[in-house]
Design a protein around this motif. Structure first.
Motif, mmCIF file in Angstrom:
data_model
loop_
_atom_site.group_PDB
_atom_site.id
_atom_site.type_symbol
_atom_site.label_atom_id
_atom_site.label_comp_id
_atom_site.label_asym_id
_atom_site.label_seq_id
_atom_site.Cartn_x
_atom_site.Cartn_y
_atom_site.Cartn_z
ATOM 1 N N ALA A 26 52.847 51.267 7.093
ATOM 2 C CA ALA A 26 51.901 50.340 7.697
ATOM 3 C C ALA A 26 52.041 50.424 9.213
ATOM 4 C CB ALA A 26 52.166 48.913 7.221
ATOM 5 N N ALA A 27 51.057 51.035 9.870
ATOM 6 C CA ALA A 27 51.054 51.120 11.329
ATOM 7 C C ALA A 27 50.533 49.811 11.896
ATOM 8 C CB ALA A 27 50.183 52.283 11.785
ATOM 9 N N GLY A 28 51.280 49.223 12.800
ATOM 10 C CA GLY A 28 50.819 47.963 13.373
ATOM 11 C C GLY A 28 51.669 47.497 14.531
ATOM 12 N N PRO A 29 51.196 46.500 15.268
ATOM 13 C CA PRO A 29 51.972 45.943 16.380
ATOM 14 C C PRO A 29 53.163 45.152 15.858
ATOM 15 C CG PRO A 29 49.627 45.333 16.488
ATOM 16 C CD PRO A 29 49.875 45.876 15.126
ATOM 17 N N THR A 30 54.248 45.196 16.606
ATOM 18 C CA THR A 30 55.421 44.409 16.258
ATOM 19 C C THR A 30 56.287 44.240 17.505
ATOM 20 O OG1 THR A 30 57.226 44.171 14.654
ATOM 21 C CG2 THR A 30 56.909 46.340 15.616
ATOM 22 N N THR A 31 57.253 43.348 17.409
ATOM 23 C CA THR A 31 58.244 43.152 18.466
ATOM 24 C C THR A 31 59.583 43.645 17.956
ATOM 25 O OG1 THR A 31 57.067 41.209 19.318
ATOM 26 C CG2 THR A 31 59.371 41.476 19.966
ATOM 27 N N ILE A 32 60.228 44.505 18.730
ATOM 28 C CA ILE A 32 61.519 45.050 18.332
ATOM 29 C C ILE A 32 62.572 44.717 19.375
ATOM 30 C CG2 ILE A 32 60.485 46.927 16.999
ATOM 31 C CD1 ILE A 32 61.058 48.808 19.313
ATOM 32 N N TYR A 85 55.776 51.888 12.370
ATOM 33 C CA TYR A 85 55.515 51.953 10.935
ATOM 34 C C TYR A 85 56.451 51.031 10.159
ATOM 35 C CZ TYR A 85 52.948 56.327 11.861
ATOM 36 O OH TYR A 85 52.070 57.272 12.316
ATOM 37 N N GLY A 86 57.182 50.201 10.866
ATOM 38 C CA GLY A 86 58.131 49.307 10.207
ATOM 39 C C GLY A 86 58.629 48.287 11.192
ATOM 40 N N ARG A 87 59.924 47.987 11.123
ATOM 41 C CA ARG A 87 60.489 46.942 11.976
ATOM 42 C C ARG A 87 61.272 47.493 13.158
ATOM 43 N NH1 ARG A 87 62.850 42.651 7.447
ATOM 44 N NH2 ARG A 87 60.839 42.215 6.430
ATOM 45 N N GLY A 88 61.531 48.783 13.186
ATOM 46 C CA GLY A 88 62.354 49.346 14.237
ATOM 47 C C GLY A 88 61.613 50.342 15.087
ATOM 48 N N ALA A 89 62.331 50.874 16.096
ATOM 49 C CA ALA A 89 61.727 51.812 17.039
ATOM 50 C C ALA A 89 61.574 53.207 16.465
ATOM 51 C CB ALA A 89 62.567 51.864 18.321
ATOM 52 N N VAL A 90 62.105 53.432 15.272
ATOM 53 C CA VAL A 90 61.872 54.687 14.566
ATOM 54 C C VAL A 90 61.495 54.324 13.134
ATOM 55 C CG1 VAL A 90 64.311 54.975 13.956
ATOM 56 C CG2 VAL A 90 62.822 56.961 14.016
ATOM 57 N N ILE A 118 48.885 55.169 4.057
ATOM 58 C CA ILE A 118 48.998 54.532 5.361
ATOM 59 C C ILE A 118 47.894 53.512 5.544
ATOM 60 C CG2 ILE A 118 47.799 56.497 6.423
ATOM 61 C CD1 ILE A 118 49.148 55.731 9.063
ATOM 62 N N THR A 119 48.268 52.339 6.037
ATOM 63 C CA THR A 119 47.306 51.327 6.447
ATOM 64 C C THR A 119 47.397 51.167 7.955
ATOM 65 O OG1 THR A 119 48.947 49.574 6.052
ATOM 66 C CG2 THR A 119 47.418 50.089 4.261
ATOM 67 N N ASN A 120 46.257 50.949 8.592
ATOM 68 C CA ASN A 120 46.206 50.877 10.046
ATOM 69 C C ASN A 120 45.886 49.461 10.502
ATOM 70 O OD1 ASN A 120 46.009 51.317 12.770
ATOM 71 N ND2 ASN A 120 44.076 52.448 12.684
ATOM 72 N N ALA A 121 46.909 48.763 10.988
ATOM 73 C CA ALA A 121 46.718 47.430 11.553
ATOM 74 C C ALA A 121 46.781 47.438 13.070
ATOM 75 C CB ALA A 121 47.777 46.472 10.996
ATOM 76 N N THR A 122 46.773 48.638 13.687
ATOM 77 C CA THR A 122 46.729 48.710 15.149
ATOM 78 C C THR A 122 45.291 48.494 15.616
ATOM 79 O OG1 THR A 122 46.224 51.066 15.429
ATOM 80 C CG2 THR A 122 48.525 50.481 14.988
ATOM 81 N N PRO A 123 45.078 48.240 16.898
ATOM 82 C CA PRO A 123 43.710 48.068 17.398
ATOM 83 C C PRO A 123 42.991 49.373 17.696
ATOM 84 C CG PRO A 123 45.288 47.607 19.134
ATOM 85 C CD PRO A 123 46.091 47.854 17.906
#
Length: 521
Positions: free
Chosen positions: A73-79, A91-96, A112-117
């Motif tokens: 799942a591609a998307g924005p997150t805070t790491i 693609y997850g919770r970390g920087a890789v 793959i799902t795309n939740a990015t803008p």
């Protein structure tokens, strides 16, 4: 985007102080052929990703019948990067991204799902993949639009260390990348254990982002691999522009090993497995373990010199292909290259360092035997004696017997110039052959690259692994071409379709250093 860009091809050639585009539209190829076709203007029937030859090539590969399923799942997150909270895309919770493992001959089914803008994609780097799954919009697929999904399904025929990353704009200079390991049922290295080290240069969320950095390098560029794909660029604030300008104005790295200038960007942070030096992801193994380390340079613009304190490295494979084992204290890894090394773990806690080649900066972690206490200070700095020890260069490696490409005359020979447009941040693959790299199934292809620019370039072919004749036939899919040097690669046309051929410095790629390899009937 122009119609030319949408047709998936743009080559650039020097013309005085500027550059001009030379295009291939429909079934017309320009230039004088050195292969079977000798007319100055030929009409070709290109094999496209949707043609039956693609499925036929896949069906001819040997399959285990096993399928490995994964969801990304591609998307924005805070790491959290060692206490720094940064906003990025992953693609997850970390920087890789999560590591994917399968065996040679298995099929990978990746959803793959795309939740990015922005529109996105995934390229499966180094795999001799079916063309319609290569993940390169718009050449092999339509972009994956925001809010939509895509199913990749392909057989992984060859064992080795590979990786996957977005092939849309500069998204891979965020967190959209991960390791892809194809295990070898016939592995003969004698390794007791296996671990992956992903090296990366990081800028996103540290006061700026990759699109702002590209704009600082050249305000007229807006991403999109020289017209191949142009996802929406992120907006740039005045503060982000100022930080990007500082990073690109901090001087250029310099290395005699790479022929001079190494980088344009002074990355503020370097990571191993998504962790910075002050908060490492520690490797642990019993003393005496023969450990296989699969080292992947996923950086966008940074070459790394890699070493482990207190240990010698035995290189056993590069870019997925076995080499004759060779010992070293340190190795130099260009962007997108992979090195598999064996180390025999010594009792203690040992710094593992990937030092930026040619300028300050490093990534580090710790190799700790299970009978040793942790290091009191995890970040030990970027200087260990092994970095100044015996350096094994790629030109000194030789392929293992199973990796040798049989010697035969080339059916087609091409010549490509690697150029920069004066002092402007515009890069090109040029010359009369740049727009006409065509081939037929079964042919031997030889391409000689002439680097006429002032920088080195890690050059990568999609869908094919080549031999480097000047390096004893070493097999790679990404090879470093130094300034002022000429280097030839050879490969068999055994994977039909349309494939990118480009520099894997992400910013050079965005600024135009790309061409296409095209199969014809």
């Amino acid at each position: 985007m122009s119609a030319l860009g949408r047709r998936g091809f743009l080559a650039l050639a020097a013309a005085g102080s500027g550059l001009v585009g030379i295009g291939v539209l429909g079934k017309v190829s320009c230039g004088t052929s050195t292969g079977p076709e000798t007319a100055t203007r030929m009409r070709y029937d290109y094999i496209k990703p949707t043609d039956p030859e693609i499925a036929a090539a896949e069906a001819a590969r040997t399959s285990t019948g096993n399928t490995v399923v994964c969801a990304l799942a591609a998307g924005p997150t805070t790491i959290d990067l060692g206490g720094r909270l940064v906003n990025t895309w992953t693609y997850g919770r970390g920087a890789v991204a999560p590591e994917i493992r399968l065996s040679a001959g298995d099929t990978l089914a990746a959803h793959i799902t795309n939740a990015t803008p922005a529109a996105t994609s995934i390229h499966w780097h180094g795999i001799r993949i079916r063309n319609d799954m290569d993940g390169v919009p718009p050449v092999t697929q339509d972009p994956i639009a925001p809010g939509t999904e895509f199913h990749y399904r392909f057989l992984a025929p060859d064992p080795g260390t590979y990786w996957y990353h977005s092939h849309s704009g500069l998204q891979a200079d965020r967190g959209l990348f991960g390791a892809l390991i194809v295990e070898d049922p016939a592995d003969a290295t004698g390794a007791d254990a296996d671990a992956v080290l992903v090296l990366d240069d990081w800028v996103d969320g540290l006061g700026t982002h990759p699109d702002a950095v590209l704009t600082a390098l050249n305000p007229n560029l807006h991403g999109g691999h020289a017209g191949h794909d142009a996802p929406a660029a992120a907006p740039i604030s005045a503060d982000e522009a100022a930080v990007a300008a500082a990073l690109t104005g901090a001087g250029h790295g310099d290395s005699g090993l790479l022929g001079g200038m190494t980088q344009h960007i002074a990355y503020p942070l370097h990571l191993i497995n998504g962790r910075p030096p002050n908060d490492p992801a520690v490797l642990s193994a019993a003393p005496g373990t023969r450990l296989r380390l699969r080292i992947i340079n996923a950086g966008a613009e940074t070459p790394y010199r890699f070493a482990i304190a207190g240990h010698r490295l035995t290189v056993v494979a590069v870019d997925g292909f076995d080499v004759q084992p060779a010992e070293a204290d340190t190795i130099l890894i260009g962007m997108a290259q992979r090195y598999d090394v064996l180390v025999t773990v010594t009792s203690g806690a040992w710094p593992v360092v990937a030092a930026v080649e040619g300028r300050p900066g490093y990534a580090s972690t710790v190799l700790r035997s299970t009978d040793a206490a942790p290091l009191s200070t995890p970040d030990i700095g970027g200087a260990i004696p092994e970095l100044g020890g015996h350096l094994l260069l790629e030109r000194d490696l030789r392929p293992a017997a199973r990796s040798v490409l049989a010697v035969r005359p080339a059916d087609r020979e091409y010549s490509i110039d690697l150029l920069q447009a004066g002092d402007r941040y515009v890069w090109a693959m040029a010359g009369p052959d740049a727009g006409r790299l065509v081939m037929r199934q079964g042919e031997r292809i030889r391409i000689t690259m002439h680097n006429k620019s002032r920088m080195w370039h890690p050059m990568h072919t999609h869908g094919h692994t080549f031999a480097v004749p000047d390096y004893g036939g070493l097999r790679r899919d990404t090879v470093n071409v130094l300034p002022g040097a000429s280097l030839a690669i050879e490969f068999d046309a055994d994977n039909p379709g349309e494939w990118m051929f480009h520099c894997h410095n992400a910013y050079h790629f965005e600024a135009g250093m790309t061409a296409n390899l095209k199969y014809i009937r």
